[in-house]
Design an enzyme around this catalytic site. Sequence first.
Site, short mmCIF file in Angstrom:
data_model
loop_
_atom_site.label_atom_id
_atom_site.label_comp_id
_atom_site.label_asym_id
_atom_site.label_seq_id
_atom_site.Cartn_x
_atom_site.Cartn_y
_atom_site.Cartn_z
N GLU A 106 1.76 1.70 16.24
CA GLU A 106 0.77 1.45 15.18
C GLU A 106 0.38 -0.03 15.21
OE1 GLU A 106 -1.51 2.18 13.36
OE2 GLU A 106 -0.88 2.96 11.42
N ASP A 110 0.37 -1.48 6.31
CA ASP A 110 -0.10 -2.28 5.17
C ASP A 110 0.49 -1.65 3.91
OD1 ASP A 110 -1.62 -3.92 3.54
OD2 ASP A 110 -3.52 -2.94 3.96
N GLY A 112 1.38 1.39 3.78
CA GLY A 112 2.31 2.41 4.28
C GLY A 112 1.85 3.82 3.98
N THR A 114 -0.76 5.52 5.06
CA THR A 114 -1.17 6.30 6.25
C THR A 114 0.06 6.89 6.93
OG1 THR A 114 -3.06 4.83 6.57
CG2 THR A 114 -2.38 6.15 8.46
N ASP A 166 -10.03 -4.57 14.00
CA ASP A 166 -11.44 -4.92 13.76
C ASP A 166 -11.72 -5.25 12.31
OD1 ASP A 166 -11.17 -2.26 12.70
OD2 ASP A 166 -13.36 -2.10 12.78
N ARG A 172 -12.37 -6.61 17.94
CA ARG A 172 -11.23 -5.97 18.63
C ARG A 172 -10.91 -6.66 19.95
NH1 ARG A 172 -10.14 -1.15 15.91
NH2 ARG A 172 -11.94 -0.02 15.12
P1 5GP Z 1 -1.98 1.57 5.29
O1 5GP Z 1 -2.16 3.04 5.12
O2 5GP Z 1 -0.60 1.17 5.76
O3 5GP Z 1 -2.39 0.82 4.03
O4 5GP Z 1 -3.06 1.09 6.33
C1 5GP Z 1 -2.93 1.24 7.67
C2 5GP Z 1 -4.25 1.02 8.38
O5 5GP Z 1 -5.17 0.19 7.64
C3 5GP Z 1 -4.01 0.27 9.67
O6 5GP Z 1 -3.70 1.15 10.73
C4 5GP Z 1 -5.33 -0.44 9.87
O7 5GP Z 1 -6.24 0.41 10.52
C5 5GP Z 1 -5.83 -0.73 8.48
N1 5GP Z 1 -5.49 -2.10 8.07
C6 5GP Z 1 -4.58 -2.49 7.15
N2 5GP Z 1 -4.53 -3.83 7.04
C7 5GP Z 1 -5.42 -4.32 7.94
C8 5GP Z 1 -5.82 -5.66 8.32
O8 5GP Z 1 -5.35 -6.70 7.83
N3 5GP Z 1 -6.77 -5.74 9.30
C9 5GP Z 1 -7.33 -4.65 9.88
N4 5GP Z 1 -8.25 -4.88 10.82
N5 5GP Z 1 -6.99 -3.37 9.55
C10 5GP Z 1 -6.03 -3.22 8.59
#
Ligand code: 5GP
Length: 184
Positions: A106, A110, A112, A114, A166, A172
């Site tokens: 991964e 962030d 968590g 997802t 991105d 990217r």
């Molecule tokens: P979560 O579900 O853990 O909040 O988010 C996971 C997904 O959010 C990551 O796989 C990514 O695609 C996107 N994401 C979270 N934080 C960032 C960040 O700081 N920069 C970017 N480009 N994507 C992020």
Amino acid sequence: MLPPDRIKLHEYYFRPFLSQAVIQERVTELGNELNARLAAGNPSFVIMLKGAFIFAADLLRASRLGGEVSFVRTSSYVGTETGGEVKLLLPPEESLVRDKDVVLVEDIVDSGLTMQAFLPKLRELGPRSVTLVTLLHKPEAQRADIPVDLVGFTIPPKFVVGYGLDYDGLGRHLPALYQLEETY
Ligand code: 5GP
């Protein structure tokens, strides 16, 4: 070559955050760690699109592990509460998960949310083990308790781009990581 001091993507400015050299050094360490853990196993790399594709390419070579490679893609998290929905736009391939030592790659954990939604779907397919490797982890933003096995860098809860990640489709290709600037 040093990265330019500041970059602009759409209307936002980003500052250099982690250099290409620092990233590569850490990815080499992660690869060695994976090799030590899984060389005797049956590894199968499952890579989360789109953000993890560049990290995964470097990690795979650094690990010196053979094994299959497959890709999964989830929709962005819908809703702000735990238990919200994550759709599988590209689901895991069962034959590359069942009875395998899956290395789930991964870009960033962030909130968590997802991973909280995706991990049970992966486990339904009967992997022998799952090792979750993330390049970046923002523990201060984490809202779901996710068992992350290997973390490249623990970072503050600020938006980053580059090295596969991105902002709205941009950035990217950058070999280093950049952080959103808050003051202009
Ligand atoms: P979560 O579900 O853990 O909040 O988010 C996971 C997904 O959010 C990551 O796989 C990514 O695609 C996107 N994401 C979270 N934080 C960032 C960040 O700081 N920069 C970017 N480009 N994507 C992020």
